[in-house]
Design a protein around this motif. Structure first.
Motif, short mmCIF file in Angstrom:
data_model
loop_
_atom_site.label_atom_id
_atom_site.label_comp_id
_atom_site.label_asym_id
_atom_site.label_seq_id
_atom_site.Cartn_x
_atom_site.Cartn_y
_atom_site.Cartn_z
N TYR A 141 27.44 78.09 75.79
CA TYR A 141 28.79 78.36 76.69
C TYR A 141 29.01 79.67 76.78
N PHE A 142 28.99 79.91 78.22
CA PHE A 142 29.12 81.47 78.77
C PHE A 142 30.26 82.09 77.97
N TRP A 143 31.59 81.56 77.93
CA TRP A 143 32.73 82.04 77.56
C TRP A 143 33.06 81.91 76.02
N GLY A 144 32.15 81.24 75.01
CA GLY A 144 32.01 81.02 73.74
C GLY A 144 32.05 82.49 73.07
N SER A 145 32.52 82.48 71.90
CA SER A 145 32.09 83.74 71.15
C SER A 145 31.53 83.39 69.76
N TRP A 146 32.22 83.63 68.57
CA TRP A 146 31.65 83.52 67.39
C TRP A 146 31.38 81.88 67.05
N GLY A 147 31.96 81.23 67.66
CA GLY A 147 31.80 79.76 67.43
C GLY A 147 30.67 79.04 68.12
N GLN A 148 29.72 79.85 68.70
CA GLN A 148 28.49 79.22 69.41
C GLN A 148 27.78 78.18 68.91
N HIS A 149 27.10 77.27 69.69
CA HIS A 149 26.41 76.25 68.84
C HIS A 149 24.79 76.63 69.16
N GLU A 150 23.98 75.77 68.42
CA GLU A 150 22.80 75.99 68.53
C GLU A 150 22.09 75.06 69.56
N PRO A 151 21.58 75.51 70.77
CA PRO A 151 21.19 74.79 71.86
C PRO A 151 20.26 73.63 71.82
N THR A 152 19.50 73.80 70.75
CA THR A 152 18.38 72.71 70.76
C THR A 152 18.60 71.78 69.28
N ARG A 153 19.69 71.93 68.67
CA ARG A 153 19.75 71.23 67.31
C ARG A 153 19.74 69.63 67.63
N ASP A 154 19.51 69.04 66.75
CA ASP A 154 19.53 67.45 66.54
C ASP A 154 20.98 67.10 66.69
N ARG A 155 21.11 66.29 67.49
CA ARG A 155 22.74 65.63 67.39
C ARG A 155 22.63 64.11 67.19
N LYS A 156 23.97 63.69 66.28
CA LYS A 156 23.96 62.39 65.92
C LYS A 156 24.35 61.47 67.09
N LEU A 157 23.83 60.34 67.29
CA LEU A 157 24.20 59.29 68.20
C LEU A 157 25.23 58.33 67.58
N LEU A 158 26.05 57.87 68.50
CA LEU A 158 26.92 56.86 67.89
C LEU A 158 26.80 55.25 68.62
N LEU A 159 26.20 54.38 67.80
CA LEU A 159 26.31 53.07 68.24
C LEU A 159 26.71 52.14 67.12
N ASN A 160 26.89 51.11 67.53
CA ASN A 160 27.38 50.08 66.48
C ASN A 160 26.16 49.63 65.70
N LYS A 161 26.53 48.88 64.40
CA LYS A 161 25.36 48.54 63.26
C LYS A 161 24.41 47.74 63.83
N LYS A 162 24.95 46.87 64.86
CA LYS A 162 24.13 45.73 65.24
C LYS A 162 22.96 46.35 66.33
N GLU A 163 23.51 47.16 67.04
CA GLU A 163 22.31 47.84 68.13
C GLU A 163 21.62 48.79 67.09
N LEU A 164 22.02 49.52 66.30
CA LEU A 164 21.23 50.36 65.48
C LEU A 164 20.10 49.66 64.58
N ARG A 165 20.45 48.43 64.05
CA ARG A 165 19.52 47.34 63.26
C ARG A 165 18.52 46.88 64.12
N HIS A 166 18.77 46.51 65.34
CA HIS A 166 17.80 46.03 66.22
C HIS A 166 16.92 47.16 67.02
N LEU A 167 17.53 48.21 67.12
CA LEU A 167 16.62 49.62 67.57
C LEU A 167 15.63 49.88 66.36
N ARG A 168 16.28 50.10 65.11
CA ARG A 168 15.23 50.33 63.97
C ARG A 168 14.13 49.36 63.95
N GLN A 169 14.40 48.02 63.85
CA GLN A 169 13.27 46.93 64.00
C GLN A 169 12.37 47.05 64.84
N SER A 170 12.87 47.52 66.33
CA SER A 170 11.95 47.37 67.42
C SER A 170 11.07 48.65 67.35
#
Length: 151
Positions: free
Chosen positions: A69-98
């Motif tokens: 972020y251009f206007w950010g200062s000391w609290g900048q983020h890492e541009p390519t860091r891994d980010r957690k996704l939020l899905l419900n348990k049923k969807e996660l279980r189905h994706l994991r099996q697939s």
């Protein structure tokens, strides 16, 4: 102060639809820090070469590049860091099996800001296309383009 509704952000991963055949799609929330959501709202994100993987029972996206972020200062983020996704348990279980099945992966399709101002990532359970499948996709696209020109 209200949210901006007139400025829609929608960034697509065009390469994914060329390289993969989508079997199922899901809309997932993303765990972000403050400067990341501001960069996404400005449209400064790239989904090229990004994919999803499991760590334990949690799904993460790897390779999604959110520019600093251009206007950010000391609290900048890492541009390519891994980010957690939020899905419900049923969807996660189905994706994991697939994903355990041979030849299936989870790819990012697009990222957008919904009506509540939250960033959502559309992911797809996908199967890799062979070279002849890619040629067929190009043929279909050319035929569709020719039909639109002749109208």
């Amino acid at each position: 102060m209200g949210r901006q509704k007139d400025h829609k952000v929608e960034i697509r991963n065009k390469r994914a639809s060329f390289d993969y055949e989508f079997l199922e799609t899901y809309e997932a929330g993303i765990v972000l820090v403050g400067t990341e959501i501001k960069s996404i709202r400005m449209g400064r994100v790239s989904l090229v070469d990004s994919y999803c993987y499991f760590v334990g029972n949690e799904l993460f996206v790897k390779g999604m590049n959110v520019a600093t972020y251009f206007w950010g200062s000391w609290g900048q983020h890492e541009p390519t860091r891994d980010r957690k996704l939020l899905l419900n348990k049923k969807e996660l279980r189905h994706l994991r099996q697939s994903v355990k099945e041979k030849g299936l992966t989870i790819v990012t399709v697009k990222i957008f800001i919904n009506d509540e101002g939250l960033a959502k990532l559309v992911i797809a359970l996908a199967k890799g296309k062979k070279v002849y499948d890619k040629r067929q996709t190009i043929k279909e696209k050319d035929i569709r383009r020719e039909m639109e020109r002749s109208e």
